[in-house]
Design a protein around this motif. Structure first.
Motif, PDB file in Angstrom:
ATOM      1  N   ARG A 195     -14.734   8.200  -0.820  1.00 19.17           N
ATOM      2  CA  ARG A 195     -14.649   8.796   0.520  1.00 19.17           C
ATOM      3  C   ARG A 195     -13.328   9.553   0.650  1.00 19.17           C
ATOM      4  NH1 ARG A 195     -13.471   3.733   0.469  1.00 19.17           N
ATOM      5  NH2 ARG A 195     -15.660   3.029   0.576  1.00 19.17           N
ATOM      6  N   THR A 233     -10.374  10.730   3.577  1.00 18.70           N
ATOM      7  CA  THR A 233      -9.779  10.725   4.909  1.00 18.70           C
ATOM      8  C   THR A 233      -8.865  11.936   4.986  1.00 18.70           C
ATOM      9  OG1 THR A 233      -9.855   8.311   5.061  1.00 18.70           O
ATOM     10  CG2 THR A 233      -8.362   9.461   6.563  1.00 18.70           C
ATOM     11  N   LEU A 237     -14.112  11.896   6.505  1.00 20.16           N
ATOM     12  CA  LEU A 237     -13.640  11.634   7.862  1.00 20.16           C
ATOM     13  C   LEU A 237     -12.473  12.573   8.125  1.00 20.16           C
ATOM     14  CD1 LEU A 237     -13.597  10.009  10.505  1.00 20.16           C
ATOM     15  CD2 LEU A 237     -11.955   8.474   9.413  1.00 20.16           C
ATOM     16  N   THR A 285      -8.997   7.070  13.792  1.00 20.91           N
ATOM     17  CA  THR A 285     -10.038   6.528  12.907  1.00 20.91           C
ATOM     18  C   THR A 285     -10.695   5.306  13.543  1.00 20.91           C
ATOM     19  OG1 THR A 285      -8.804   7.313  10.974  1.00 20.91           O
ATOM     20  CG2 THR A 285     -10.496   5.651  10.584  1.00 20.91           C
ATOM     21  N   TRP A 321     -13.532   0.874  10.008  1.00 22.44           N
ATOM     22  CA  TRP A 321     -12.457   1.857   9.867  1.00 22.44           C
ATOM     23  C   TRP A 321     -11.585   1.594   8.645  1.00 22.44           C
ATOM     24  CZ3 TRP A 321      -7.179   0.952   9.751  1.00 22.44           C
ATOM     25  CH2 TRP A 321      -6.735  -0.312  10.171  1.00 22.44           C
ATOM     26  N   TYR A 369     -11.397   3.542   5.177  1.00 19.76           N
ATOM     27  CA  TYR A 369     -10.844   4.902   5.181  1.00 19.76           C
ATOM     28  C   TYR A 369      -9.317   4.917   5.108  1.00 19.76           C
ATOM     29  CZ  TYR A 369     -15.552   6.420   6.216  1.00 19.76           C
ATOM     30  OH  TYR A 369     -16.907   6.662   6.127  1.00 19.76           O
ATOM     31  N   TRP A 370      -8.708   3.734   5.227  1.00 20.90           N
ATOM     32  CA  TRP A 370      -7.249   3.655   5.163  1.00 20.90           C
ATOM     33  C   TRP A 370      -6.731   2.609   4.175  1.00 20.90           C
ATOM     34  CZ3 TRP A 370      -3.635   6.865   6.977  1.00 20.90           C
ATOM     35  CH2 TRP A 370      -4.031   7.831   7.896  1.00 20.90           C
ATOM     36  N   THR A 382     -10.412   5.591  -1.704  1.00 23.90           N
ATOM     37  CA  THR A 382     -10.363   6.621  -0.661  1.00 23.90           C
ATOM     38  C   THR A 382      -9.257   7.617  -0.986  1.00 23.90           C
ATOM     39  OG1 THR A 382     -11.175   5.123   1.050  1.00 23.90           O
ATOM     40  CG2 THR A 382      -9.956   7.061   1.793  1.00 23.90           C
TER      41      THR A 382
END
Length: 686
Positions: free
Chosen positions: A7, A9, A48, A270, A281, A284-285, A290
């Motif tokens: 993914r 971000t 995202l 996010t 969430w 994504y962090w 990611t």
């Protein structure tokens, strides 16, 4: 670099809500980040893309004071303008949030408390600048003074906008309060500091070694310069009345420094998105699979490459950015863009004045993007890129293809016959373009990628120009079927390949070609049958309209009016001369006169020879006004004349007096003359 991430971000710098969005913001951050996000979605990636209004800090307080309203009124006003501008311009955020939102206040407070409880901060009493008259400590932007590095006399307390140096307010020479104009005093106050020096070794290894070959040279160079200069603890709290409260005992009246809370806005945005969409969430962090990419301008490099990564490292559970492809600055008509001086092309105004031409601005800004150095936006270049490239190349190709298909085949894609060597070579070249464009986008070379996309249109134009189906139709209709089939495949490919750069054009072209399911790039690379035979296309529409000189001149005049207003606003009167007595003044004999004749002094650029009726006599006066006035324009002009000035010989002509002049806001000379009717020549002025 992360290979094959699960993914992405993607963050775009949070715009300050102290003014609207202008083309510098777009070119530096929002257009490139949108291109990248749209491109990745076309690849079927999990993306995202977040942003939001940065609504704390001194810039907001300054704007509120200037406009005589509350900070809340400021942020509500500009958040509305910015949010609508982005939407109308087609910036495809998955979530656009606000740092005034409760979820952000909670997220930033929790982040601070975690670092505080881990003992990551230094608590220290320091001497800070204080405005005694205003009875408040002065945050960075409330102080102006001389930059210790370049000598700029209008440097702010956090940054010199001339040389780009990051400063502390106490570094400034001859500091002044922007609130009262007074010289501030030093006063003790307690704050919390993030000890960046503790993270020096980590930053050296992570950036200077780990990203030596994949980060842009301008970013890498600025970070290296900071690290090589030695990092020092940085305050993360401020004495302010607007912002997020410091959430620990003993910090009453203090707020989180905006550069501590603002990047956390990416995380809170996010969280807000995940709650709305019913998703998690944290991946994504916090997931190592990611890829995190920050899009910013060069003035934010230090905060996104040193301070925020140090914060994330200190917290311990977050991933670090894979890349920070910061752009340089975009200037406007040779001068630096300035929100405070209104020297800008504002997005919301552009959208009103150039309706349905979002992609023209996207194209102009991308093709002239300040990716490696500062660039200059001019309205003439904007016009040329539209007329000579979008209209003449892209629009011309599509129009010819659609018009001819409707003319010869009633809009139905013809069945091709045997492909010639030229046909095969053209279709093979077309299949290569998705990979070529991808290579540029993946390396954040969006200007280069846009150029390659336009080369697809050039490929189509060259094919039609070489094959000339409008001539071939008279002798070999079967050959024309193949030619038009090939040209239509190029047109179809463009509907997908232009989408990251020109999304409104992509939608319009897909509608014209009646492509209901958007093509993906892998399809373009793998097959030549993008628009199958018997497919019905629509009628021709112009993708782009020519922009006339009158429209461009309006914009240039608008900027010139701004420049004049700025000069008038900032013009300072000359200081008063040494005091004189009344007797000194009474010695001057000033009379009302009329210019009877005027001619240029031979071989002199500045001098005019005037014959002036002073009421006493008609005399010759030599005046240095030739660069401001044509002789024929000032004959008959009423003027004020100092008649008892001692005669002076100028280039062989005796001048007997002086015409009184003033300089206006534009720096032009104007006559100081009587405006009352019935004042005769020779009347004394006293």
């Amino acid at each position: 670099m992360i290979q094959n991430p699960k993914r992405y971000t993607i963050t775009a710098a949070l715009p300050y809500t102290n003014g609207p969005i202008h083309i510098g913001h777009l070119a530096g951050v929002y257009v490139p980040s949108d291109i990248y996000s749209r491109y990745l979605r076309l690849q079927g990636r999990d993306v995202l893309f977040v942003c939001g209004s940065d609504e704390h800090g001194v810039a907001i307080s300054m704007k509120a004071k200037k406009e005589g309203i509350t900070p809340q009124e400021v942020i509500d006003k500009y958040d509305g303008i910015i949010r609508k501008s982005f939407l109308d311009f087609g910036i495809s955020f998955d979530n656009y949030s606000r740092t005034s939102a409760k979820i952000h206040h909670d997220t930033a407070s929790e982040f601070f408390k975690k670092l505080y409880e881990k003992g990551d901060f230094i608590e220290q009493v320091t001497e800070q600048l204080y405005d005694a008259k205003a009875d408040q400590f002065l945050a960075d932007r409330f102080v102006i003074g001389t930059c210790p590095k370049c000598g700029n006399e209008e440097a702010y307390g956090d940054q010199c906008e001339k040389c780009g140096s990051t400063l502390n307010a106490t570094d400034l020479i001859n500091p002044k309060s922007t609130i009262t104009g007074d010289t501030p005093i030093m006063k003790s106050t307690k704050h919390w500091f993030l000890p960046l020096d503790r993270y020096e070794d980590f930053l050296k290894e992570w950036i200077l070694v780990g990203h030596k070959n994949d980060w842009k040279p301008n970013v890498y160079g600025q970070v290296k310069s900071w690290i090589d200069g030695g990092l020092e603890p940085r305050a993360v709290t401020r004495d302010l009345d607007w912002g997020i409260d410091v959430p620990v005992a003993g910090a009453e009246g203090k707020k989180l420094y905006v550069w501590f809370d603002a990047p956390i806005g990416y995380i809170s945005a996010t969280k807000e998105w995940a709650l709305r969409e019913g998703k998690e969430w944290e991946p994504y962090w916090k997931d190592q699979d990611t890829k995190l990419v920050h899009f910013i301008g060069k003035d934010n490099i230090v905060f996104h490459c040193i301070i925020f990564p140090a914060m994330l490292k200190a917290e311990g559970s977050y991933i670090l950015p894979d890349n920070v492809p910061a752009n340089e600055f975009l200037n406007l008509e040779g001068n630096k863009l300035s929100t405070s001086k209104n020297w800008a092309v504002w997005l919301h105004e552009y959208l009103e004045e150039f309706p349905n031409q979002q992609d023209v601005l996207r194209y102009a800004l991308t093709s002239n993007a300040p990716e490696t150095k500062d660039n200059d936006f001019t309205w003439k270049d904007f016009q040329a890129r539209n007329n000579n490239e979008l209209v003449a190349i892209y629009g011309n190709f599509i129009n010819r293809v659609v018009v001819l298909t409707n003319k010869y085949y009633n809009g139905i894609v013809p069945s091709p016959n045997t492909l010639s060597g030229v046909d095969e070579a053209t279709l093979t070249e077309l299949k290569a373009y998705p990979a070529v464009i991808s290579s540029s986008v993946e390396r954040y070379r969006f200007r280069e990628a846009l150029g390659e996309m336009m080369n697809v249109a050039r490929l189509g134009n060259k094919y039609l120009a070489d094959e000339e189906p409008w001539k071939m139709i008279k002798t070999d209709e079967g050959r024309v079927q193949t030619q038009m089939y090939v040209a239509l495949q190029i047109a179809a490919a463009l509907s997908a390949l232009c989408e990251p750069f020109l999304p409104f054009t992509a939608t319009k072209l897909s509608r014209i070609l009646k492509i209901e399911s958007p093509l993906n790039w892998s399809t373009i690379s793998e097959t030549s049958d993008l628009l199958p035979a018997s497919h019905q296309i629509g009628e021709a529409e112009l993708l782009f309209a020519k922009i006339e000189d009158e429209e461009i001149q309006k914009q240039i005049d608008k900027l010139e009016a701004t420049k004049t207003a700025n000069i008038a606003e900032n013009k300072k009167a000359e200081p008063q001369k040494e005091a004189i007595q009344f007797d000194d003044f009474s010695k001057m004999d000033m009379r009302v006169g009329t210019i009877l004749e005027a001619e240029k002094m031979p071989k002199a650029n500045k001098l005019l020879i005037l014959k002036v009726d002073t009421g006493i006599d008609v005399r010759t006066i030599v005046s240095g006004i030739a660069e401001s006035f044509k002789p024929e324009d000032i004959v008959g002009k009423r003027v004020t004349v100092l008649v008892n000035l001692a005669p002076r010989n100028l280039r062989g002509v005796e001048s007997q007096g002086m015409i009184l002049m003033a300089t206006n806001a534009e720096g032009k000379l104007v006559f100081v003359n009587p405006d009352a009717d019935g004042v005769a020549n020779g009347e004394t002025i006293n």
